[in-house]
Design a protein around this motif. Sequence first.
Motif, PDB file in Angstrom:
ATOM      1  N   GLN A  65      68.638  97.872  56.405  1.00 30.86           N
ATOM      2  CA  GLN A  65      69.498  96.820  55.867  1.00 30.86           C
ATOM      3  C   GLN A  65      68.633  95.812  55.114  1.00 30.86           C
ATOM      4  O   GLN A  65      67.608  95.364  55.621  1.00 30.86           O
ATOM      5  CB  GLN A  65      70.241  96.093  56.986  1.00 30.86           C
ATOM      6  CG  GLN A  65      71.314  96.911  57.642  1.00 30.86           C
ATOM      7  CD  GLN A  65      72.039  96.083  58.681  1.00 30.86           C
ATOM      8  OE1 GLN A  65      72.634  95.065  58.355  1.00 30.86           O
ATOM      9  NE2 GLN A  65      71.977  96.524  59.922  1.00 30.86           N
ATOM     10  N   ARG A  67      67.967  92.191  53.640  1.00 26.17           N
ATOM     11  CA  ARG A  67      68.351  90.829  54.027  1.00 26.17           C
ATOM     12  C   ARG A  67      67.570  89.802  53.224  1.00 26.17           C
ATOM     13  O   ARG A  67      66.393  89.988  52.928  1.00 26.17           O
ATOM     14  CB  ARG A  67      68.063  90.587  55.513  1.00 26.17           C
ATOM     15  CG  ARG A  67      68.847  91.462  56.478  1.00 26.17           C
ATOM     16  CD  ARG A  67      70.128  90.786  56.903  1.00 26.17           C
ATOM     17  NE  ARG A  67      70.980  91.601  57.743  1.00 26.17           N
ATOM     18  CZ  ARG A  67      70.999  91.567  59.075  1.00 26.17           C
ATOM     19  NH1 ARG A  67      70.192  90.769  59.733  1.00 26.17           N
ATOM     20  NH2 ARG A  67      71.831  92.325  59.727  1.00 26.17           N
ATOM     21  N   GLN A  70      65.654  86.191  56.123  1.00 30.72           N
ATOM     22  CA  GLN A  70      65.676  86.317  57.581  1.00 30.72           C
ATOM     23  C   GLN A  70      64.258  86.178  58.132  1.00 30.72           C
ATOM     24  O   GLN A  70      63.343  86.849  57.683  1.00 30.72           O
ATOM     25  CB  GLN A  70      66.298  87.639  58.016  1.00 30.72           C
ATOM     26  CG  GLN A  70      66.499  87.707  59.514  1.00 30.72           C
ATOM     27  CD  GLN A  70      67.513  88.741  59.907  1.00 30.72           C
ATOM     28  OE1 GLN A  70      68.522  88.916  59.240  1.00 30.72           O
ATOM     29  NE2 GLN A  70      67.248  89.444  60.998  1.00 30.72           N
ATOM     30  N   GLN A 105      78.045  96.822  51.263  1.00 29.12           N
ATOM     31  CA  GLN A 105      76.764  96.249  51.690  1.00 29.12           C
ATOM     32  C   GLN A 105      75.653  97.127  51.139  1.00 29.12           C
ATOM     33  O   GLN A 105      75.727  98.355  51.186  1.00 29.12           O
ATOM     34  CB  GLN A 105      76.660  96.181  53.209  1.00 29.12           C
ATOM     35  CG  GLN A 105      75.342  95.567  53.663  1.00 29.12           C
ATOM     36  CD  GLN A 105      75.233  95.443  55.166  1.00 29.12           C
ATOM     37  OE1 GLN A 105      76.202  95.583  55.898  1.00 29.12           O
ATOM     38  NE2 GLN A 105      74.029  95.184  55.648  1.00 29.12           N
ATOM     39  N   GLN A 107      72.169  98.700  51.453  1.00 27.80           N
ATOM     40  CA  GLN A 107      71.155  99.037  52.440  1.00 27.80           C
ATOM     41  C   GLN A 107      70.557 100.390  52.086  1.00 27.80           C
ATOM     42  O   GLN A 107      71.091 101.118  51.253  1.00 27.80           O
ATOM     43  CB  GLN A 107      71.751  99.065  53.843  1.00 27.80           C
ATOM     44  CG  GLN A 107      72.831 100.114  54.041  1.00 27.80           C
ATOM     45  CD  GLN A 107      73.521  99.969  55.386  1.00 27.80           C
ATOM     46  OE1 GLN A 107      73.945  98.883  55.745  1.00 27.80           O
ATOM     47  NE2 GLN A 107      73.618 101.068  56.111  1.00 27.80           N
ATOM     48  N   SER A 142      76.199  87.391  48.822  1.00 23.64           N
ATOM     49  CA  SER A 142      75.434  87.296  50.048  1.00 23.64           C
ATOM     50  C   SER A 142      76.232  86.532  51.086  1.00 23.64           C
ATOM     51  O   SER A 142      76.829  85.494  50.788  1.00 23.64           O
ATOM     52  CB  SER A 142      74.102  86.601  49.756  1.00 23.64           C
ATOM     53  OG  SER A 142      73.240  86.737  50.848  1.00 23.64           O
ATOM     54  N   THR A 145      74.492  86.313  58.207  1.00 22.70           N
ATOM     55  CA  THR A 145      74.603  87.285  59.296  1.00 22.70           C
ATOM     56  C   THR A 145      74.678  86.612  60.662  1.00 22.70           C
ATOM     57  O   THR A 145      75.104  87.247  61.625  1.00 22.70           O
ATOM     58  CB  THR A 145      73.383  88.223  59.314  1.00 22.70           C
ATOM     59  OG1 THR A 145      72.217  87.444  59.619  1.00 22.70           O
ATOM     60  CG2 THR A 145      73.216  88.939  57.994  1.00 22.70           C
ATOM     61  N   GLY A 150      69.460  84.906  58.325  1.00 21.86           N
ATOM     62  CA  GLY A 150      69.507  86.005  57.366  1.00 21.86           C
ATOM     63  C   GLY A 150      70.839  86.098  56.641  1.00 21.86           C
ATOM     64  O   GLY A 150      71.873  85.625  57.120  1.00 21.86           O
ATOM     65  N   TRP A 151      70.799  86.729  55.482  1.00 20.27           N
ATOM     66  CA  TRP A 151      71.975  86.926  54.631  1.00 20.27           C
ATOM     67  C   TRP A 151      72.011  88.380  54.186  1.00 20.27           C
ATOM     68  O   TRP A 151      71.021  88.899  53.669  1.00 20.27           O
ATOM     69  CB  TRP A 151      71.899  86.025  53.406  1.00 20.27           C
ATOM     70  CG  TRP A 151      72.012  84.567  53.709  1.00 20.27           C
ATOM     71  CD1 TRP A 151      71.088  83.781  54.345  1.00 20.27           C
ATOM     72  CD2 TRP A 151      73.094  83.702  53.381  1.00 20.27           C
ATOM     73  NE1 TRP A 151      71.540  82.492  54.437  1.00 20.27           N
ATOM     74  CE2 TRP A 151      72.778  82.412  53.847  1.00 20.27           C
ATOM     75  CE3 TRP A 151      74.318  83.906  52.742  1.00 20.27           C
ATOM     76  CZ2 TRP A 151      73.619  81.327  53.688  1.00 20.27           C
ATOM     77  CZ3 TRP A 151      75.164  82.820  52.575  1.00 20.27           C
ATOM     78  CH2 TRP A 151      74.815  81.550  53.059  1.00 20.27           C
ATOM     79  N   ASN A 152      73.153  89.064  54.371  1.00 20.85           N
ATOM     80  CA  ASN A 152      73.355  90.430  53.873  1.00 20.85           C
ATOM     81  C   ASN A 152      73.687  90.386  52.391  1.00 20.85           C
ATOM     82  O   ASN A 152      74.137  89.364  51.861  1.00 20.85           O
ATOM     83  CB  ASN A 152      74.500  91.121  54.615  1.00 20.85           C
ATOM     84  CG  ASN A 152      74.075  91.675  55.955  1.00 20.85           C
ATOM     85  OD1 ASN A 152      72.913  92.002  56.172  1.00 20.85           O
ATOM     86  ND2 ASN A 152      75.019  91.780  56.862  1.00 20.85           N
TER      87      ASN A 152
END
Length: 179
Positions: A65, A67, A70, A105, A107, A142, A145, A150-152
């Motif tokens: 993933q 991020r 983070q 998302q 990843q 974004s 999370t 953190g930010w996805n």
Amino acid sequence: MQFTKLAFLAAAVAAPVFADTEACPMGVVDKRAVVAEGKCCFSLTARGLPSKPGPLVVGQLFDGQNRINQSNLPIPQGSYCLPIHGGGIYDSKHRGCILTPPTTQWQCDEGAKPTPGFKISNNGTLLHGAEGGKAGSGTWWSCPTGDHDGWNLYSVPVKGQLKCVPVWLEADDCFSACQ
């Protein structure tokens, strides 16, 4: 006469060349890029988080993933590669980077075929959806999370996520040859 030819040549070299995005081959990189084995490899920073001015590093969890910002990431700065003619991205562990359905998302998963349509613009912005003659978009979304600040990352806004914000991802070593 010789001076005129030299002056004209100097002006032609210094003048910027502008091209339609659709006329630019996808993912083609210019001489600023470090290209090996037909691909350009890069790290990413993100801009746009309202509470965090300046560029923020894009890193990865062990599972791939991606991020932003983070603090406890096992891979604090991700490394990615894109074929010089565009297409799908792989990370440093050779996992295919995908936009997961239905949230999109972004990843990188073991054994996954990478999502096609990635491109790096002439200013280094990572674009998604650049396939089938489409220019692609440099806007990513974004969402926090709740895990160590953190930010996805997503390619579209996530339904029901009210704290998502648009961000832009910048590659440090790859640029399109088109201007």
